[in-house]
Design a protein around this motif. Structure first.
Motif, mmCIF file in Angstrom:
data_model
loop_
_atom_site.group_PDB
_atom_site.id
_atom_site.type_symbol
_atom_site.label_atom_id
_atom_site.label_comp_id
_atom_site.label_asym_id
_atom_site.label_seq_id
_atom_site.Cartn_x
_atom_site.Cartn_y
_atom_site.Cartn_z
ATOM 1 N N ASP A 114 4.081 -1.052 -12.863
ATOM 2 C CA ASP A 114 2.678 -1.393 -13.064
ATOM 3 C C ASP A 114 2.296 -2.656 -12.304
ATOM 4 O OD1 ASP A 114 2.300 0.813 -14.678
ATOM 5 O OD2 ASP A 114 2.631 -0.286 -16.551
ATOM 6 N N TYR A 115 3.170 -3.641 -12.337
ATOM 7 C CA TYR A 115 2.905 -4.893 -11.618
ATOM 8 C C TYR A 115 2.846 -4.628 -10.115
ATOM 9 C CZ TYR A 115 3.080 -9.935 -10.739
ATOM 10 O OH TYR A 115 2.781 -11.223 -10.353
ATOM 11 N N ALA A 116 3.753 -3.777 -9.625
ATOM 12 C CA ALA A 116 3.790 -3.462 -8.191
ATOM 13 C C ALA A 116 2.548 -2.690 -7.757
ATOM 14 C CB ALA A 116 5.049 -2.662 -7.868
ATOM 15 N N ILE A 117 2.089 -1.774 -8.580
ATOM 16 C CA ILE A 117 0.894 -0.994 -8.232
ATOM 17 C C ILE A 117 -0.318 -1.911 -8.098
ATOM 18 C CG2 ILE A 117 -0.756 0.687 -9.139
ATOM 19 C CD1 ILE A 117 1.635 2.234 -10.298
ATOM 20 N N ALA A 118 -0.510 -2.791 -9.092
ATOM 21 C CA ALA A 118 -1.659 -3.695 -9.059
ATOM 22 C C ALA A 118 -1.576 -4.649 -7.873
ATOM 23 C CB ALA A 118 -1.745 -4.479 -10.368
ATOM 24 N N GLY A 119 -0.384 -5.204 -7.637
ATOM 25 C CA GLY A 119 -0.225 -6.126 -6.524
ATOM 26 C C GLY A 119 -0.388 -5.458 -5.177
ATOM 27 N N THR A 120 0.067 -4.226 -5.056
ATOM 28 C CA THR A 120 -0.039 -3.499 -3.790
ATOM 29 C C THR A 120 -1.494 -3.160 -3.480
ATOM 30 O OG1 THR A 120 2.181 -2.590 -4.071
ATOM 31 C CG2 THR A 120 0.724 -1.458 -2.525
ATOM 32 N N LYS A 121 -2.250 -2.764 -4.477
ATOM 33 C CA LYS A 121 -3.676 -2.492 -4.256
ATOM 34 C C LYS A 121 -4.393 -3.758 -3.788
ATOM 35 C CE LYS A 121 -4.144 1.405 -7.432
ATOM 36 N NZ LYS A 121 -4.770 1.912 -8.683
ATOM 37 N N ARG A 122 -4.055 -4.882 -4.397
ATOM 38 C CA ARG A 122 -4.655 -6.151 -3.984
ATOM 39 C C ARG A 122 -4.268 -6.488 -2.541
ATOM 40 N NH1 ARG A 122 -4.183 -11.754 -7.508
ATOM 41 N NH2 ARG A 122 -5.219 -13.146 -6.020
ATOM 42 N N PHE A 123 -3.014 -6.242 -2.203
ATOM 43 C CA PHE A 123 -2.524 -6.482 -0.845
ATOM 44 C C PHE A 123 -3.323 -5.672 0.174
ATOM 45 C CE2 PHE A 123 0.326 -4.859 2.524
ATOM 46 C CZ PHE A 123 0.681 -6.034 3.155
ATOM 47 N N PHE A 124 -3.521 -4.386 -0.094
ATOM 48 C CA PHE A 124 -4.258 -3.535 0.845
ATOM 49 C C PHE A 124 -5.734 -3.925 0.907
ATOM 50 C CE2 PHE A 124 -0.509 -0.914 0.851
ATOM 51 C CZ PHE A 124 -0.544 -0.285 2.084
ATOM 52 N N ASN A 125 -6.300 -4.305 -0.219
ATOM 53 C CA ASN A 125 -7.685 -4.758 -0.198
ATOM 54 C C ASN A 125 -7.843 -5.991 0.688
ATOM 55 O OD1 ASN A 125 -8.469 -2.722 -1.944
ATOM 56 N ND2 ASN A 125 -8.384 -4.013 -3.779
ATOM 57 N N ASN A 126 -6.878 -6.906 0.605
ATOM 58 C CA ASN A 126 -6.925 -8.106 1.445
ATOM 59 C C ASN A 126 -6.768 -7.758 2.922
ATOM 60 O OD1 ASN A 126 -7.242 -9.704 -0.803
ATOM 61 N ND2 ASN A 126 -5.098 -10.345 -0.911
ATOM 62 N N LEU A 127 -5.885 -6.815 3.231
ATOM 63 C CA LEU A 127 -5.714 -6.394 4.628
ATOM 64 C C LEU A 127 -7.029 -5.872 5.192
ATOM 65 C CD1 LEU A 127 -2.296 -4.463 4.814
ATOM 66 C CD2 LEU A 127 -2.800 -6.763 5.632
ATOM 67 N N LEU A 128 -7.648 -4.956 4.462
ATOM 68 C CA LEU A 128 -8.869 -4.347 4.959
ATOM 69 C C LEU A 128 -10.013 -5.356 5.028
ATOM 70 C CD1 LEU A 128 -8.690 -0.884 3.176
ATOM 71 C CD2 LEU A 128 -8.328 -1.373 5.602
ATOM 72 N N ALA A 129 -10.034 -6.303 4.110
ATOM 73 C CA ALA A 129 -11.080 -7.324 4.135
ATOM 74 C C ALA A 129 -10.996 -8.182 5.389
ATOM 75 C CB ALA A 129 -10.994 -8.206 2.886
ATOM 76 N N SER A 130 -9.790 -8.292 5.957
ATOM 77 C CA SER A 130 -9.607 -9.079 7.184
ATOM 78 C C SER A 130 -9.607 -8.198 8.435
ATOM 79 C CB SER A 130 -8.300 -9.872 7.120
ATOM 80 O OG SER A 130 -7.179 -9.002 7.078
ATOM 81 N N GLU A 152 0.596 3.777 -1.398
ATOM 82 C CA GLU A 152 -0.768 3.281 -1.222
ATOM 83 C C GLU A 152 -1.231 3.454 0.218
ATOM 84 O OE1 GLU A 152 -4.375 1.826 -2.692
ATOM 85 O OE2 GLU A 152 -2.568 2.488 -3.752
ATOM 86 N N ALA A 153 -0.329 3.251 1.181
ATOM 87 C CA ALA A 153 -0.676 3.462 2.588
ATOM 88 C C ALA A 153 -1.077 4.908 2.831
ATOM 89 C CB ALA A 153 0.502 3.082 3.478
ATOM 90 N N THR A 154 -0.383 5.835 2.180
ATOM 91 C CA THR A 154 -0.703 7.253 2.319
ATOM 92 C C THR A 154 -2.073 7.555 1.721
ATOM 93 O OG1 THR A 154 1.639 7.864 2.270
ATOM 94 C CG2 THR A 154 0.039 9.588 1.738
ATOM 95 N N ARG A 155 -2.353 6.985 0.566
ATOM 96 C CA ARG A 155 -3.653 7.215 -0.069
ATOM 97 C C ARG A 155 -4.798 6.718 0.807
ATOM 98 N NH1 ARG A 155 -0.679 6.498 -4.978
ATOM 99 N NH2 ARG A 155 -0.740 4.226 -4.830
ATOM 100 N N ARG A 156 -4.555 5.636 1.545
ATOM 101 C CA ARG A 156 -5.615 5.046 2.364
ATOM 102 C C ARG A 156 -5.532 5.474 3.829
ATOM 103 N NH1 ARG A 156 -7.422 -0.580 -0.193
ATOM 104 N NH2 ARG A 156 -6.412 -0.453 -2.237
ATOM 105 N N ASN A 157 -4.535 6.301 4.147
ATOM 106 C CA ASN A 157 -4.343 6.794 5.516
ATOM 107 C C ASN A 157 -4.219 5.638 6.498
ATOM 108 O OD1 ASN A 157 -3.999 8.828 7.445
ATOM 109 N ND2 ASN A 157 -6.168 8.849 7.960
ATOM 110 N N MET A 158 -3.394 4.652 6.160
ATOM 111 C CA MET A 158 -3.157 3.499 7.016
ATOM 112 C C MET A 158 -1.730 3.528 7.552
ATOM 113 S SD MET A 158 -5.125 0.608 4.730
ATOM 114 C CE MET A 158 -4.606 -0.783 5.761
ATOM 115 N N ARG A 159 -1.551 2.992 8.743
ATOM 116 C CA ARG A 159 -0.227 2.920 9.379
ATOM 117 C C ARG A 159 0.511 1.687 8.874
ATOM 118 N NH1 ARG A 159 3.301 5.844 12.461
ATOM 119 N NH2 ARG A 159 1.933 6.197 14.241
ATOM 120 N N MET A 160 1.592 1.911 8.101
ATOM 121 C CA MET A 160 2.415 0.817 7.614
ATOM 122 C C MET A 160 3.865 1.032 8.037
ATOM 123 S SD MET A 160 0.637 -1.470 5.932
ATOM 124 C CE MET A 160 -0.946 -1.272 6.775
#
Length: 230
Positions: A114-130, A152-160
């Motif tokens: 649960d902690y990893a899911i929340a932190g990972t979503k925040r991480f991706f939000n920060n990436l996209l914001a920049s 999460e990368a798969t859900r957002r179709n991002m290259r990680m």
């Protein structure tokens, strides 16, 4: 039938060549299109150029005007740590005390799903914001953190590009991993995620002992031998 066909007129900036090929004339490597038009079909760019040249051809396509902005390609981050998202800017005088006080305890929390899911979503939000859409990512010694990166990368179709972090020394016992565990977990993660969708797996030793290096080279060999799906 054409699905999700749209056009986006406004100002664009990108690079058409490596600036190092134009030392002294770096402007020649860049392109600025004032009042340009970008045509997207099913998430793929199908046309780009001055609005005056393309607008007539795509006059019946839904248009989104993006004003007071400059549109650029997504940025690429070559070195970033997902599980350090919540401790960015944490005070520390020297590297090792900073790691011991802030980083290792925080990264260890990413073993909790649960902690990893929340932190990972925040991480991706920060990436996209920049404006970052591709990154080489360091995770933690827990497979959970790497799993959530790729999910999460798969859900957002991002290259990680990323992988399990290998540390078997110079870290607290609660955080360090053994070479054997790293190898076995890496094999599982490689088989599950490498070349699946836009994901790429990177074998990532962070602080390896000599004993660990041979195991981790074996994990790297497993990645190279993993076939591309399809």
């Amino acid at each position: 039938m054409i699905c999700d066909h749209s056009r986006h007129p406004r100002n664009f900036f990108d690079f058409v060549d490596d600036p190092w090929n134009h030392v002294g004339d770096e402007e020649a490597s860049a392109r600025f299109v004032k009042d340009g038009l970008l045509v997207v079909e099913d998430g793929i760019i199908t046309a780009f150029g001055p609005y005056s040249e393309l607008s007539a051809e795509y006059g019946d396509v839904e248009t989104t005007h993006i004003e007071h902005r400059i549109i650029t390609p997504g940025f690429i981050d070559g070195h970033i740590h997902l599980p350090q998202t919540r401790v960015l800017g944490a005070y520390g005088l020297q590297l090792l005390p900073w790691l011991q006080k802030w980083v290792f305890p925080e990264e260890a929390r990413y073993a909790d799903r649960d902690y990893a899911i929340a932190g990972t979503k925040r991480f991706f939000n920060n990436l996209l914001a920049s404006g970052t859409t591709t990154a080489q990512v360091f995770t933690s010694t827990s497979p959970v953190c790497t799993e959530e990166l790729f999910e999460e990368a798969t859900r957002r179709n991002m290259r990680m590009i990323g992988g399990l972090t290998g540390i078997d020394q110079n870290a607290p016992e609660y955080f360090a991993d053994t070479p054997e565990s790293f190898y076995e977990n890496s094999k599982i993660l490689i088989e599950k995620y490498h070349n699946v969708g836009r994901n790429l797996y990177a074998v990532t030793p962070a602080s390896p002992s000599a004993r660990a290096l041979s195991k981790w080279r074996s994990a790297s060999s497993s990645r190279r031998n993993t076939p591309t799906p399809g």
